[in-house]
Design a protein around this motif. Structure first.
Motif, PDB file in Angstrom:
ATOM      1  N   ASN A  54       8.247  -0.731  -3.527  1.00 28.47           N
ATOM      2  CA  ASN A  54       7.556  -0.413  -2.809  1.00 28.47           C
ATOM      3  C   ASN A  54       7.037  -0.749  -1.144  1.00 28.47           C
ATOM      4  O   ASN A  54       7.066  -2.274  -1.182  1.00 28.47           O
ATOM      5  CB  ASN A  54       5.856  -0.323  -2.741  1.00 28.47           C
ATOM      6  CG  ASN A  54       6.279   0.516  -3.867  1.00 28.47           C
ATOM      7  OD1 ASN A  54       6.551   1.122  -3.922  1.00 28.47           O
ATOM      8  ND2 ASN A  54       4.658   0.272  -4.824  1.00 28.47           N
TER       9      ASN A  54
ATOM     10  N   GLU B 269       6.652  -1.101   3.226  1.00 27.53           N
ATOM     11  CA  GLU B 269       5.741  -0.579   4.466  1.00 27.53           C
ATOM     12  C   GLU B 269       6.827  -0.343   5.747  1.00 27.53           C
ATOM     13  O   GLU B 269       6.464   0.769   6.260  1.00 27.53           O
ATOM     14  CB  GLU B 269       4.882  -0.390   4.646  1.00 27.53           C
ATOM     15  CG  GLU B 269       3.073  -0.082   3.581  1.00 27.53           C
ATOM     16  CD  GLU B 269       2.317  -0.852   3.363  1.00 27.53           C
ATOM     17  OE1 GLU B 269       2.008  -1.986   4.495  1.00 27.53           O
ATOM     18  OE2 GLU B 269       1.593  -0.475   2.318  1.00 27.53           O
TER      19      GLU B 269
ATOM     20  N   LEU C 212       9.586   3.043  -2.819  1.00 26.35           N
ATOM     21  CA  LEU C 212       8.692   3.752  -2.295  1.00 26.35           C
ATOM     22  C   LEU C 212       8.993   3.202  -0.560  1.00 26.35           C
ATOM     23  O   LEU C 212       8.142   2.193  -0.934  1.00 26.35           O
ATOM     24  CB  LEU C 212       7.559   3.994  -2.618  1.00 26.35           C
ATOM     25  CG  LEU C 212       6.415   4.222  -2.070  1.00 26.35           C
ATOM     26  CD1 LEU C 212       6.642   5.858  -1.821  1.00 26.35           C
ATOM     27  CD2 LEU C 212       5.193   3.970  -2.620  1.00 26.35           C
ATOM     28  N   TYR C 213       9.238   3.781   0.105  1.00 23.52           N
ATOM     29  CA  TYR C 213       8.916   4.047   1.757  1.00 23.52           C
ATOM     30  C   TYR C 213       8.499   4.637   2.490  1.00 23.52           C
ATOM     31  O   TYR C 213       7.912   6.109   2.553  1.00 23.52           O
ATOM     32  CB  TYR C 213      10.447   3.913   1.951  1.00 23.52           C
ATOM     33  CG  TYR C 213      10.461   3.356   3.690  1.00 23.52           C
ATOM     34  CD1 TYR C 213       9.719   3.077   4.462  1.00 23.52           C
ATOM     35  CD2 TYR C 213      10.587   4.641   5.034  1.00 23.52           C
ATOM     36  CE1 TYR C 213       9.459   1.928   5.743  1.00 23.52           C
ATOM     37  CE2 TYR C 213      10.336   4.549   6.041  1.00 23.52           C
ATOM     38  CZ  TYR C 213      10.078   3.055   6.377  1.00 23.52           C
ATOM     39  OH  TYR C 213       9.374   2.829   7.938  1.00 23.52           O
ATOM     40  N   ARG C 214       7.054   3.786   2.519  1.00 25.52           N
ATOM     41  CA  ARG C 214       5.514   4.770   2.700  1.00 25.52           C
ATOM     42  C   ARG C 214       6.033   4.691   4.463  1.00 25.52           C
ATOM     43  O   ARG C 214       6.236   4.229   5.216  1.00 25.52           O
ATOM     44  CB  ARG C 214       5.205   3.885   3.328  1.00 25.52           C
ATOM     45  CG  ARG C 214       4.413   3.794   1.759  1.00 25.52           C
ATOM     46  CD  ARG C 214       2.777   2.814   0.800  1.00 25.52           C
ATOM     47  NE  ARG C 214       2.396   2.584  -0.171  1.00 25.52           N
ATOM     48  CZ  ARG C 214       2.903   1.622  -0.529  1.00 25.52           C
ATOM     49  NH1 ARG C 214       3.228   0.322   0.760  1.00 25.52           N
ATOM     50  NH2 ARG C 214       2.567   0.973  -1.695  1.00 25.52           N
TER      51      ARG C 214
ATOM     52  N   ARG D  93       9.703   8.609   1.381  1.00 27.60           N
ATOM     53  CA  ARG D  93       8.420   9.462   1.184  1.00 27.60           C
ATOM     54  C   ARG D  93       7.938  10.286   2.103  1.00 27.60           C
ATOM     55  O   ARG D  93       7.753   9.469   3.254  1.00 27.60           O
ATOM     56  CB  ARG D  93       7.185   9.119   0.338  1.00 27.60           C
ATOM     57  CG  ARG D  93       5.982   9.861   0.410  1.00 27.60           C
ATOM     58  CD  ARG D  93       5.001   9.016  -0.522  1.00 27.60           C
ATOM     59  NE  ARG D  93       3.946   7.985   0.095  1.00 27.60           N
ATOM     60  CZ  ARG D  93       2.830   7.602  -0.046  1.00 27.60           C
ATOM     61  NH1 ARG D  93       2.442   7.524  -1.318  1.00 27.60           N
ATOM     62  NH2 ARG D  93       2.682   6.734   0.873  1.00 27.60           N
TER      63      ARG D  93
ATOM     64  N   SER E 217       8.236  10.875  -9.555  1.00 29.56           N
ATOM     65  CA  SER E 217       7.970   9.691  -9.348  1.00 29.56           C
ATOM     66  C   SER E 217       6.183   9.635  -8.879  1.00 29.56           C
ATOM     67  O   SER E 217       5.620  10.859  -8.715  1.00 29.56           O
ATOM     68  CB  SER E 217       7.828   9.236  -7.993  1.00 29.56           C
ATOM     69  OG  SER E 217       7.563   7.870  -7.507  1.00 29.56           O
TER      70      SER E 217
ATOM     71  N   CYS F 232       5.756   4.842  -9.023  1.00 29.42           N
ATOM     72  CA  CYS F 232       5.777   3.256  -8.418  1.00 29.42           C
ATOM     73  C   CYS F 232       3.468   3.644  -7.481  1.00 29.42           C
ATOM     74  O   CYS F 232       3.979   2.488  -6.793  1.00 29.42           O
ATOM     75  CB  CYS F 232       5.717   4.948  -6.687  1.00 29.42           C
ATOM     76  SG  CYS F 232       4.713   6.357  -6.216  1.00 29.42           S
TER      77      CYS F 232
ATOM     78  N   SER G 206       8.077   0.961  -9.305  1.00 29.32           N
ATOM     79  CA  SER G 206       8.516   0.536  -8.397  1.00 29.32           C
ATOM     80  C   SER G 206       6.928  -0.238  -8.001  1.00 29.32           C
ATOM     81  O   SER G 206       6.271  -0.239  -7.943  1.00 29.32           O
ATOM     82  CB  SER G 206       9.183   1.359  -7.414  1.00 29.32           C
ATOM     83  OG  SER G 206       9.056   0.799  -5.924  1.00 29.32           O
TER      84      SER G 206
ATOM     85  N   ASN H 139       5.072  -3.971  -5.291  1.00 28.74           N
ATOM     86  CA  ASN H 139       5.127  -5.067  -4.346  1.00 28.74           C
ATOM     87  C   ASN H 139       6.799  -6.022  -4.647  1.00 28.74           C
ATOM     88  O   ASN H 139       6.521  -6.490  -5.424  1.00 28.74           O
ATOM     89  CB  ASN H 139       3.863  -5.617  -4.243  1.00 28.74           C
ATOM     90  CG  ASN H 139       3.983  -7.139  -3.097  1.00 28.74           C
ATOM     91  OD1 ASN H 139       4.760  -7.346  -3.398  1.00 28.74           O
ATOM     92  ND2 ASN H 139       3.449  -6.957  -2.320  1.00 28.74           N
TER      93      ASN H 139
END
Length: 310
Positions: free
Chosen positions: A6, A8, A26-28, A64, A182, A234, A256, A258
């Motif tokens: 995950n 950011e 996961l890309y926020r 995302r 997910s 995630c 998924s 950290n």
């Protein structure tokens, strides 16, 4: 099982690869919007996503669409304060209201997909109507990108439902319309147990091992597999080693987390067998209180986490 990271910010990719990730789970994207004087352009979106999907050592990237609202804010005077923002105008609800912003992002994601395997994650889908609108907007985004003569990855894009408790009971129907699930356990637990996870006075009720939560996860996994799609997780639960055996036993295909905890999760996975994990889950599912499950998994109520198997 695939292990994702995950992230950011794009600067985190190198650390994720170093710690052994298979891809970006996961890309926020909401962090592209926060603390800015103006909205990001399609080109700014595209350059960020392209940098992610073409990174060396990354087998896939799950992007995302923006999950603004709730505990994430955007500087926009048009948005009024809400009494209960976590259950208000946020995530896909915000996207479908601000359609022009949404389409800019979708076109950029589709353009970036030409440079590597890309999955599109729609957050907090509550039912078939929202899923259908997402599919339509994604199709229009693809047509828009092609009309501007931008290359787009050939073939159907992987598109996904973010499995909070909103859509989990509707999983069988949703599984027929998407390419994978997910499960975002942070919201799943919060909504299923009706607690504010950031409220210190009730945070003790935030229990990932609650029987209702585990049954919803199992339901989504079974619905996804029945439809022939993979099911990922995630949320923070995916990055806790004490839950790894339970998640393996439930049949998750991807976890998924950290990047820093990836080596610990992989160590647990290597130390157990799927048969052991399924046996553990069979035992757990016979209980009706979280305290019983905590005892079996080696986690005393209110105490620290520890793994007891092997």
């Amino acid at each position: 099982m695939l292990i994702g990271a995950n992230i950011e910010f794009t600067e985190e990719i190198a650390s994720a690869v170093h710690h052994g990730t298979d891809g970006i789970g996961l890309y926020r994207t909401e962090f592209i919007y926060i603390n800015r004087d103006r909205l990001p352009t399609e080109e700014e979106h595209f350059c960020t996503y392209k940098k992610i999907v073409e990174s060396k050592g990354i087998r896939f990237s799950t992007i995302r669409t923006f999950d603004l609202g709730g505990d994430k804010f955007i500087s926009d005077p048009r948005l009024a304060a809400e009494m209960n923002p976590v259950m208000g105008l946020r995530a896909i609800r915000f996207c479908l209201r601000e359609v022009d912003l949404f389409k800019v992002q979708l076109r950029a994601i589709l353009r970036a997909s030409a440079y590597g395997k890309t999955k599109v994650l729609f957050p907090m889908i509550s039912g078939m109507e929202e899923a259908a609108r997402d599919q339509e907007d994604l199709q229009r985004g693809e047509e828009g990108a092609q009309a501007r003569r931008h290359p787009v990855r050939k073939g159907r894009q992987d598109r996904d439902h973010d499995g909070g408790s909103l859509g989990s009971t509707h999983a069988e129907d949703l599984a027929k319309e998407v390419d994978f699930f997910s499960i975002g356990t942070n919201d799943l637990i919060q909504y299923t147990l009706a607690i504010d996870r950031v409220n210190e006075r009730v945070s003790y009720l935030y229990e990932p091992l609650h029987p209702a939560v585990l049954k919803l996860i199992r339901h989504m996994v079974e619905a996804g597999h029945k439809a022939g799609i993979e099911v990922a997780m995630c949320g923070e639960m995916a990055g806790e080693p004490v839950y790894t055996m339970v998640l393996l036993g439930l049949g998750l295909d991807e976890l998924s987390m950290n990047a820093l905890v990836i080596p610990r999760i992989k160590k647990v996975i290597r130390a157990v067998t799927v048969k052991e994990c399924r046996k553990l889950v069979d035992q757990i599912m016979s209980f009706n209180m979280a305290s019983e499950i905590e005892f079996l998994s080696g986690r005393p109520c209110g105490g620290s986490l520890r793994m007891t198997s092997r």
